[in-house]
Scaffold this active site. Sequence first.
Site, PDB file in Angstrom:
ATOM      1  N   GLY A  14      -3.894  -7.133 -20.974  1.00  0.00           N
ATOM      2  CA  GLY A  14      -5.014  -8.047 -21.177  1.00  0.00           C
ATOM      3  C   GLY A  14      -5.821  -7.634 -22.396  1.00  0.00           C
ATOM      4  O   GLY A  14      -5.538  -6.588 -23.026  1.00  0.00           O
ATOM      5  N   ASP A  15      -6.767  -8.476 -22.776  1.00  0.00           N
ATOM      6  CA  ASP A  15      -7.648  -8.211 -23.916  1.00  0.00           C
ATOM      7  C   ASP A  15      -6.878  -8.077 -25.233  1.00  0.00           C
ATOM      8  O   ASP A  15      -7.280  -7.334 -26.126  1.00  0.00           O
ATOM      9  CB  ASP A  15      -8.509  -6.949 -23.669  1.00  0.00           C
ATOM     10  CG  ASP A  15      -9.177  -6.983 -22.313  1.00  0.00           C
ATOM     11  OD1 ASP A  15      -9.734  -8.035 -21.978  1.00  0.00           O
ATOM     12  OD2 ASP A  15      -9.118  -5.981 -21.576  1.00  0.00           O
ATOM     13  N   GLU A  16      -5.778  -8.794 -25.359  1.00  0.00           N
ATOM     14  CA  GLU A  16      -4.968  -8.709 -26.586  1.00  0.00           C
ATOM     15  C   GLU A  16      -5.519  -9.605 -27.693  1.00  0.00           C
ATOM     16  O   GLU A  16      -5.029  -9.558 -28.827  1.00  0.00           O
ATOM     17  CB  GLU A  16      -3.509  -9.122 -26.314  1.00  0.00           C
ATOM     18  CG  GLU A  16      -2.743  -8.230 -25.351  1.00  0.00           C
ATOM     19  CD  GLU A  16      -2.839  -8.730 -23.909  1.00  0.00           C
ATOM     20  OE1 GLU A  16      -3.654  -9.651 -23.656  1.00  0.00           O
ATOM     21  OE2 GLU A  16      -2.125  -8.193 -23.047  1.00  0.00           O
ATOM     22  N   LYS A  18      -5.987 -13.117 -26.940  1.00  0.00           N
ATOM     23  CA  LYS A  18      -5.346 -14.417 -26.676  1.00  0.00           C
ATOM     24  C   LYS A  18      -6.283 -15.584 -26.993  1.00  0.00           C
ATOM     25  O   LYS A  18      -5.841 -16.632 -27.430  1.00  0.00           O
ATOM     26  CB  LYS A  18      -4.930 -14.521 -25.204  1.00  0.00           C
ATOM     27  CG  LYS A  18      -3.868 -13.528 -24.789  1.00  0.00           C
ATOM     28  CD  LYS A  18      -3.538 -13.664 -23.316  1.00  0.00           C
ATOM     29  CE  LYS A  18      -4.670 -13.225 -22.395  1.00  0.00           C
ATOM     30  NZ  LYS A  18      -5.041 -11.806 -22.471  1.00  0.00           N
ATOM     31  N   LYS A  20      -8.398 -16.130 -29.296  1.00  0.00           N
ATOM     32  CA  LYS A  20      -8.360 -16.576 -30.688  1.00  0.00           C
ATOM     33  C   LYS A  20      -7.068 -17.338 -30.991  1.00  0.00           C
ATOM     34  O   LYS A  20      -7.078 -18.338 -31.708  1.00  0.00           O
ATOM     35  CB  LYS A  20      -8.486 -15.349 -31.601  1.00  0.00           C
ATOM     36  CG  LYS A  20      -8.270 -15.683 -33.059  1.00  0.00           C
ATOM     37  CD  LYS A  20      -8.582 -14.519 -33.949  1.00  0.00           C
ATOM     38  CE  LYS A  20      -8.098 -14.801 -35.346  1.00  0.00           C
ATOM     39  NZ  LYS A  20      -8.519 -13.779 -36.299  1.00  0.00           N
ATOM     40  N   GLY A  42     -11.846 -12.909 -19.711  1.00  0.00           N
ATOM     41  CA  GLY A  42     -12.958 -13.098 -20.624  1.00  0.00           C
ATOM     42  C   GLY A  42     -12.395 -13.295 -22.006  1.00  0.00           C
ATOM     43  O   GLY A  42     -11.788 -12.388 -22.558  1.00  0.00           O
ATOM     44  N   HIS A  43     -12.498 -14.496 -22.510  1.00  0.00           N
ATOM     45  CA  HIS A  43     -11.951 -14.781 -23.834  1.00  0.00           C
ATOM     46  C   HIS A  43     -13.079 -14.916 -24.842  1.00  0.00           C
ATOM     47  O   HIS A  43     -13.927 -15.791 -24.717  1.00  0.00           O
ATOM     48  CB  HIS A  43     -11.103 -16.063 -23.796  1.00  0.00           C
ATOM     49  CG  HIS A  43      -9.819 -15.866 -23.057  1.00  0.00           C
ATOM     50  ND1 HIS A  43      -8.986 -16.885 -22.708  1.00  0.00           N
ATOM     51  CD2 HIS A  43      -9.216 -14.742 -22.626  1.00  0.00           C
ATOM     52  CE1 HIS A  43      -7.928 -16.393 -22.080  1.00  0.00           C
ATOM     53  NE2 HIS A  43      -8.048 -15.094 -22.010  1.00  0.00           N
ATOM     54  N   THR A 132     -12.438  -6.430 -11.273  1.00  0.00           N
ATOM     55  CA  THR A 132     -13.612  -6.963 -11.952  1.00  0.00           C
ATOM     56  C   THR A 132     -14.710  -7.340 -10.948  1.00  0.00           C
ATOM     57  O   THR A 132     -15.793  -7.756 -11.345  1.00  0.00           O
ATOM     58  CB  THR A 132     -13.237  -8.196 -12.799  1.00  0.00           C
ATOM     59  OG1 THR A 132     -12.636  -9.166 -11.928  1.00  0.00           O
ATOM     60  CG2 THR A 132     -12.256  -7.840 -13.903  1.00  0.00           C
ATOM     61  N   ARG A 146      -2.519 -18.553   3.815  1.00  0.00           N
ATOM     62  CA  ARG A 146      -2.703 -19.955   4.226  1.00  0.00           C
ATOM     63  C   ARG A 146      -4.006 -20.187   4.981  1.00  0.00           C
ATOM     64  O   ARG A 146      -4.061 -20.959   5.918  1.00  0.00           O
ATOM     65  CB  ARG A 146      -1.477 -20.452   4.999  1.00  0.00           C
ATOM     66  CG  ARG A 146      -0.277 -20.539   4.069  1.00  0.00           C
ATOM     67  CD  ARG A 146       1.016 -20.490   4.767  1.00  0.00           C
ATOM     68  NE  ARG A 146       1.207 -19.205   5.406  1.00  0.00           N
ATOM     69  CZ  ARG A 146       2.252 -18.903   6.158  1.00  0.00           C
ATOM     70  NH1 ARG A 146       3.178 -19.786   6.389  1.00  0.00           N
ATOM     71  NH2 ARG A 146       2.375 -17.690   6.690  1.00  0.00           N
ATOM     72  N   GLN A 227      -5.264 -12.385 -18.573  1.00  0.00           N
ATOM     73  CA  GLN A 227      -4.827 -10.998 -18.325  1.00  0.00           C
ATOM     74  C   GLN A 227      -3.587 -10.692 -19.175  1.00  0.00           C
ATOM     75  O   GLN A 227      -3.460 -11.246 -20.246  1.00  0.00           O
ATOM     76  CB  GLN A 227      -4.580 -10.736 -16.839  1.00  0.00           C
ATOM     77  CG  GLN A 227      -5.849 -10.699 -15.992  1.00  0.00           C
ATOM     78  CD  GLN A 227      -6.307 -12.053 -15.521  1.00  0.00           C
ATOM     79  OE1 GLN A 227      -5.513 -12.841 -15.053  1.00  0.00           O
ATOM     80  NE2 GLN A 227      -7.585 -12.333 -15.635  1.00  0.00           N
ATOM     81  N   LYS A 334      -5.759  -7.587 -34.348  1.00  0.00           N
ATOM     82  CA  LYS A 334      -6.630  -6.441 -34.649  1.00  0.00           C
ATOM     83  C   LYS A 334      -5.983  -5.379 -35.533  1.00  0.00           C
ATOM     84  O   LYS A 334      -6.267  -4.192 -35.401  1.00  0.00           O
ATOM     85  CB  LYS A 334      -7.181  -5.836 -33.345  1.00  0.00           C
ATOM     86  CG  LYS A 334      -8.038  -6.845 -32.557  1.00  0.00           C
ATOM     87  CD  LYS A 334      -8.748  -6.258 -31.358  1.00  0.00           C
ATOM     88  CE  LYS A 334     -10.135  -5.769 -31.688  1.00  0.00           C
ATOM     89  NZ  LYS A 334     -10.985  -5.600 -30.479  1.00  0.00           N
TER      90      LYS A 334
HETATM   91  P1  IMP Z   1      -8.996  -8.185 -10.580  1.00  0.00           P
HETATM   92  O1  IMP Z   1      -8.192  -9.172 -11.366  1.00  0.00           O
HETATM   93  O2  IMP Z   1     -10.482  -8.381 -10.717  1.00  0.00           O
HETATM   94  O3  IMP Z   1      -8.551  -8.105  -9.135  1.00  0.00           O
HETATM   95  O4  IMP Z   1      -8.726  -6.718 -11.192  1.00  0.00           O
HETATM   96  C1  IMP Z   1      -7.459  -6.067 -11.110  1.00  0.00           C
HETATM   97  C2  IMP Z   1      -7.151  -5.301 -12.386  1.00  0.00           C
HETATM   98  O5  IMP Z   1      -6.936  -6.207 -13.476  1.00  0.00           O
HETATM   99  C3  IMP Z   1      -8.280  -4.382 -12.844  1.00  0.00           C
HETATM  100  O6  IMP Z   1      -7.690  -3.231 -13.455  1.00  0.00           O
HETATM  101  C4  IMP Z   1      -8.997  -5.205 -13.903  1.00  0.00           C
HETATM  102  O7  IMP Z   1      -9.697  -4.406 -14.827  1.00  0.00           O
HETATM  103  C5  IMP Z   1      -7.822  -5.904 -14.550  1.00  0.00           C
HETATM  104  N1  IMP Z   1      -8.176  -7.163 -15.188  1.00  0.00           N
HETATM  105  C6  IMP Z   1      -8.424  -8.341 -14.586  1.00  0.00           C
HETATM  106  N2  IMP Z   1      -8.675  -9.290 -15.495  1.00  0.00           N
HETATM  107  C7  IMP Z   1      -8.568  -8.729 -16.706  1.00  0.00           C
HETATM  108  C8  IMP Z   1      -8.664  -9.237 -18.048  1.00  0.00           C
HETATM  109  O8  IMP Z   1      -8.887 -10.415 -18.303  1.00  0.00           O
HETATM  110  N3  IMP Z   1      -8.467  -8.321 -19.040  1.00  0.00           N
HETATM  111  C9  IMP Z   1      -8.156  -7.026 -18.773  1.00  0.00           C
HETATM  112  N4  IMP Z   1      -8.049  -6.522 -17.559  1.00  0.00           N
HETATM  113  C10 IMP Z   1      -8.240  -7.364 -16.519  1.00  0.00           C
END
Ligand code: IMP
Length: 428
Positions: A14-16, A18, A20, A42-43, A132, A146, A227, A334
């Site tokens: 995640g956080d690559e 995307k 942009k 979070g974009h 999160t 279900r 993600q 980046k």
């Molecule tokens: P959850 O998705 O809140 O259940 O978190 C599970 C794992 O995924 C944790 O390690 C979070 O930090 C990670 N995670 C969830 N969403 C993101 C994202 O958008 N970017 C990076 N890490 C994420």
Amino acid sequence: MSAQNQVVVGLQWGDEGKGKIVDLLARSAAIVARFQGGNNAGHTLVVEGKKTVLHLIPSGILHPGARCVIGNGVVIDPEVLCQELDALAAEGVDVTPTRLAISTNAHVILPYHRLLDSCRESARGSSKIGTTGRGIGPTYEDKAARRGLRVAEFLSADTRRARIEALLVDKNRQISEWFGQAPLSIDEVEAWAAPLAERLSAFAADTPGLLHAANAAGDRILFEGAQGTFLDLDHGTYPFVTSSTTLAGGACAGTGVGPRDLHNIIGVAKAYTTRVGAGPFPTGIGGEAEEYLRQLGGEFGATTGRPRRCGWFDAPLVKRAVLLNSVTHLALTKLDILSEHDELKLCVAYEDDAVPGSHQPQVPVYETLPGWKQDIRGARSWDALPQACRDYITRIEELVGAPVALVSVGPGRNEVISRDPIFEGLAG
Ligand code: IMP
């Protein structure tokens, strides 16, 4: 004849960047659809110097020509969705039901999901996942068991009240008996839900039908992943993963569009590696060098503000992701953050050929490449990049087995170098 649909997915944790890439591609898309996750994403988008962070609404919303869809595979926190609508309105972005459709089959995050997410994390003690805390896992759990509440039921006042009242019996037992917290009353949940449901009802739609119609009309659909590959529930670093299918294949189940209608798969990878939350991280740097990279890259979570762990580019990991997603084009982001380093390490293999993302210990084998030590943010063509920078990119292409079609050299919309027709003319 359908247009060439596109899927954008993250190839690391995640956080690559995307957001942009979706923002760029949305210029030529009729529809931008999210297919999984929720407001754990979070974009961050920077348009004309202005920063917008979106958690739930697809990044395509900033393009008036694109219609946005929140697909059935997404879990929706109605409160967050309404807050996001307000924030966009305050910035002059018109979000009406003609611009945004939400699936009647998407599952709804309710207050007890959030509460249980944080209670469970605290109870895990030293084996925390680092979620999160947005209620994502508990909502997907209820979906699989279900006993979830879908958007269509949430919007109908009678059904909603009856279903939530019945569900609260079991949830309150967990909340109070297991975690010692105050139970939730149906009246307080209803007081929260009713105005949100009223506001969102105009946005609910048969989104698979809408997407099929777009396909039939030859309109391009852009599927926006959230993600990253190694947070995938099946293929990621389990149990340190999220609760949905983050791979390109998830776009089908999460929207109702069949696999023959996914054409170009754009995999986004950062020029180094980051991870927020717990779990394995083979190329982690540690110490001052890591802090240096974190500060240069501004590596703090867009959703939670947590510092991200930082490491060198992990080629075996990204190579595996290329295969898991059928990546056709790579976007490398980046690169500019690495401009101050004298030399760069690149993980080219794991000792004993350990399987990336698996339970096997992954000990990186590094190659060291010279840095380019020069600002590249102004570069707009391949030839304008320093040779050492081109060598770094070419080595990555060789190692991961996919062509780098786009290089991002800064946060702005126009700070990119296109190397493939799918990105031609989109920047600026
Ligand atoms: P959850 O998705 O809140 O259940 O978190 C599970 C794992 O995924 C944790 O390690 C979070 O930090 C990670 N995670 C969830 N969403 C993101 C994202 O958008 N970017 C990076 N890490 C994420």
